[in-house]
Write a protein that holds these residues in place. Structure first.
Motif, PDB file in Angstrom:
ATOM      1  N   GLY A  14      -4.917 -13.368   1.699  1.00  0.00           N
ATOM      2  CA  GLY A  14      -6.277 -13.403   1.164  1.00  0.00           C
ATOM      3  C   GLY A  14      -6.906 -14.779   1.345  1.00  0.00           C
ATOM      4  N   GLY A  16      -8.946 -15.794   3.746  1.00  0.00           N
ATOM      5  CA  GLY A  16     -10.370 -15.692   4.084  1.00  0.00           C
ATOM      6  C   GLY A  16     -11.199 -15.536   2.823  1.00  0.00           C
ATOM      7  N   GLY A  39      -6.556 -11.571  11.316  1.00  0.00           N
ATOM      8  CA  GLY A  39      -7.927 -11.416  10.838  1.00  0.00           C
ATOM      9  C   GLY A  39      -8.068 -11.720   9.373  1.00  0.00           C
ATOM     10  N   HIS A  40      -9.250 -12.173   9.031  1.00  0.00           N
ATOM     11  CA  HIS A  40      -9.620 -12.343   7.629  1.00  0.00           C
ATOM     12  C   HIS A  40     -10.658 -11.278   7.306  1.00  0.00           C
ATOM     13  CE1 HIS A  40      -7.796 -16.206   7.267  1.00  0.00           C
ATOM     14  NE2 HIS A  40      -8.706 -16.888   7.906  1.00  0.00           N
ATOM     15  N   LYS A 331      -4.703 -10.543  -5.375  1.00  0.00           N
ATOM     16  CA  LYS A 331      -4.384  -9.101  -5.391  1.00  0.00           C
ATOM     17  C   LYS A 331      -3.512  -8.685  -6.578  1.00  0.00           C
ATOM     18  CE  LYS A 331      -4.717  -6.999  -1.297  1.00  0.00           C
ATOM     19  NZ  LYS A 331      -4.632  -6.630   0.139  1.00  0.00           N
ATOM     20  N   ASP A 333      -4.589  -7.263  -9.149  1.00  0.00           N
ATOM     21  CA  ASP A 333      -5.081  -5.939  -9.552  1.00  0.00           C
ATOM     22  C   ASP A 333      -4.301  -4.795  -8.889  1.00  0.00           C
ATOM     23  OD1 ASP A 333      -6.458  -7.203  -7.248  1.00  0.00           O
ATOM     24  OD2 ASP A 333      -7.331  -5.217  -6.997  1.00  0.00           O
ATOM     25  N   VAL A 334      -3.771  -5.070  -7.688  1.00  0.00           N
ATOM     26  CA  VAL A 334      -3.077  -4.023  -6.927  1.00  0.00           C
ATOM     27  C   VAL A 334      -1.851  -3.494  -7.685  1.00  0.00           C
ATOM     28  CG1 VAL A 334      -1.741  -3.624  -4.806  1.00  0.00           C
ATOM     29  CG2 VAL A 334      -3.909  -4.879  -4.707  1.00  0.00           C
ATOM     30  N   SER A 412      -6.992 -13.931  -8.349  1.00  0.00           N
ATOM     31  CA  SER A 412      -7.963 -13.011  -7.759  1.00  0.00           C
ATOM     32  C   SER A 412      -7.590 -11.587  -8.138  1.00  0.00           C
ATOM     33  CB  SER A 412      -7.963 -13.204  -6.241  1.00  0.00           C
ATOM     34  OG  SER A 412      -8.722 -12.194  -5.629  1.00  0.00           O
ATOM     35  N   GLY A 414      -9.733  -8.830  -7.192  1.00  0.00           N
ATOM     36  CA  GLY A 414     -10.539  -7.916  -6.391  1.00  0.00           C
ATOM     37  C   GLY A 414     -10.981  -8.603  -5.126  1.00  0.00           C
ATOM     38  N   ALA A 415     -11.488  -7.815  -4.175  1.00  0.00           N
ATOM     39  CA  ALA A 415     -11.833  -8.370  -2.877  1.00  0.00           C
ATOM     40  C   ALA A 415     -13.191  -9.088  -2.877  1.00  0.00           C
ATOM     41  CB  ALA A 415     -11.833  -7.248  -1.831  1.00  0.00           C
TER      42      ALA A 415
END
Ligand code: GDP
Ligand code: MG
Length: 424
Positions: A14, A16, A39-40, A331, A333-334, A412, A414-415
């Protein structure tokens, strides 16, 4: 202020998302290594963006973005990424995107070589993303590379490329493949996809030195995590460049400057793309549930990522290698669906328990020692302070923080840009 935001684990932590958040108030964001092999994903009020090559600061107004000398750039991919972002309403000009004249060009024959080599390796493959990254870095160190700055000198470009191709085709022919690298087609490719970049190509060292000397705020953004570093990662299942914070100023172009702050980004559980040792890996239905909950599919390739519980030995090592001053835990929350949260607390190598991170064959032999913490079983994605968390969630954070010997400053959940809180 020189800050690096780096990955503690195997990548996809995470970074990015954290750069997008932490870059507020920064003048310049730099990418310092890698190419379009990872990738981000950044989600903010403007929409959802996937960035493979461009620094995450491209999504902020008034931020200058630098693609540093340590990068390898596939011109065709960059042209595509620029076109997509432009169509999403992002304004990109030579003023907000500067590309180092010393960054290397990832050529079509690098991609071809990468694919041929993975085919040759068959079931011994390393899990290359087949974007040409290992071949282009290999050529860089063989001193057979073309750099972005070469595009500015059309009169000598063709001769440089002709000399390189004499050598490159010896390798390509060895694969008994029909794909040889032809000069006219490659010159046309360089012109087609490089032409539009010319106004962006510049001496970013001079630009960054001037900025650093006038107390501008500069952020360095890593691609991939500590465990993918070519020297200190899980070689040969690494990337081909240095992902560590110590390399940030070098890869960006100002090796003489020192970082003021290193923020390590780590995920509340583990994920790993491709082949190689991944001690904490879990399998079957348990893995499927975590992969689904975390959306663990590669941003660059769509490949399902391997998953596991939070890995204490690997993360402690990652923090040491990065020299992290503070951590962002992402993450969290995951994990809300879990009754009990798996944590890999140690490795067992030849019957001996260790919290150290072994290297090479010892790592391949390591078995995970798992413990379980009580799950929190509620949606925490709306929590904006530690006080709003269920006690089990706070307990999980503190447990990890204790094991890391490094303060967790951000959590964090959430995205989205604002889906986080700070820890005191
Ligand atoms: P990077 O390569 O380190 O930048 O990470 P990726 O973008 O490859 O993977 C992280 C993914 O998780 C992205 O899809 C993010 O949008 C998403 N993400 C980041 N932080 C959080 C979070 O706290 N919670 C959730 N649910 N998703 C997150
Ligand atoms: Mg990623």
């Amino acid at each position: 202020m020189l800050t690096a935001v780096v990955g503690i684990n195997w990548g996809d932590e995470g970074k990015g998302r954290m750069v997008d958040l932490l870059s507020e108030g920064y003048d310049i964001i730099c990418r310092y290594q890698g190419g379009n092999n990872a990738g981000h994903t950044v989600i903010n009020d403007k929409g959802k963006f996937i960035l493979n090559l461009l620094p995450s600061g491209i999504l902020r107004e008034n931020t200058v973005n630098v693609m540093g000398a340590g990068m390898v750039i596939d011109l065709e991919h960059l042209a595509g990424e620029l076109a997509t972002l432009t169509s999403q309403g992002v304004e990109i000009t030579p003023a907000n995107l500067k590309i180092s004249d010393k960054a290397f060009i990832c050529m079509p024959y690098h991609k071809a070589q990468d694919i041929l080599e993975e085919e040759r390796l068959a079931d011994k493959k390393y899990g290359s993303t087949k974007r040409g990254i290992a071949p282009v870095y290999g050529d860089k160190y063989m001193k057979k590379g073309l750099r972005l700055g070469d595009l500015l000198h059309r009169e000598t470009l063709e001769e440089k490329l002709r000399d390189i191709l004499e050598w490159k085709n010896i390798t390509l022919e060895g694969y008994n493949s029909t794909s040889s690298a032809e000069l006219p087609a490659l010159m046309a490719w360089l012109e087609k996809f490089g032409g539009g970049l010319l106004p962006h190509i510049t001496d970013t060292t001079e630009f960054l030195l001037t900025a650093a000397n006038s107390a501008k705020k500069i952020m360095f953004e890593a691609q991939l995590g500590a465990l993918r570093d070519i020297d200190f990662g899980i070689y040969p299942y690494t990337t081909s460049s240095q992902t560590l914070a110590a390399y940030a100023t070098i890869g960006a172009g100002i090796p003489g400057k020192k970082l003021d702050r290193v923020v390590g980004v780590m995920k509340a559980y583990s994920s790993c793309v491709g082949e190689g040792p991944f001690t904490a890996e879990i399998f079957g239905a348990e893995a499927e549930a975590l992969r689904e909950a975390g959306g663990e599919y590669g941003a660059a390739t769509g490949r399902p990522r391997r998953v596991g519980g939070f890995d204490i030995p690997a993360s402690r090592y990652g923090i040491e290698m990065q020299g992290a001053d503070e951590l962002a835990l992402t993450k969290l929350d995951v994990l809300s669906y879990m009754d009990k949260i798996p944590v890999c607390v140690a490795y067992e190598v030849d019957g001996v328990k260790t919290r150290g991170f072994p290297c090479g064959d010892n790592l391949a032999k390591a078995k995970p020692v798992y413990e379980y913490l009580t799950g929190f079983k509620v949606d925490i994605s709306k929590c904006r302070s530690a006080a709003e968390l269920p006690p089990e969630a706070l307990n999980y954070i503190r447990y990890i923080e204790d094991a890391m010997d490094c303060p967790i400053k951000y959590v964090s959940v959430g995205a989205g840009r604002e889906d986080y809180f700070k820890l005191g």
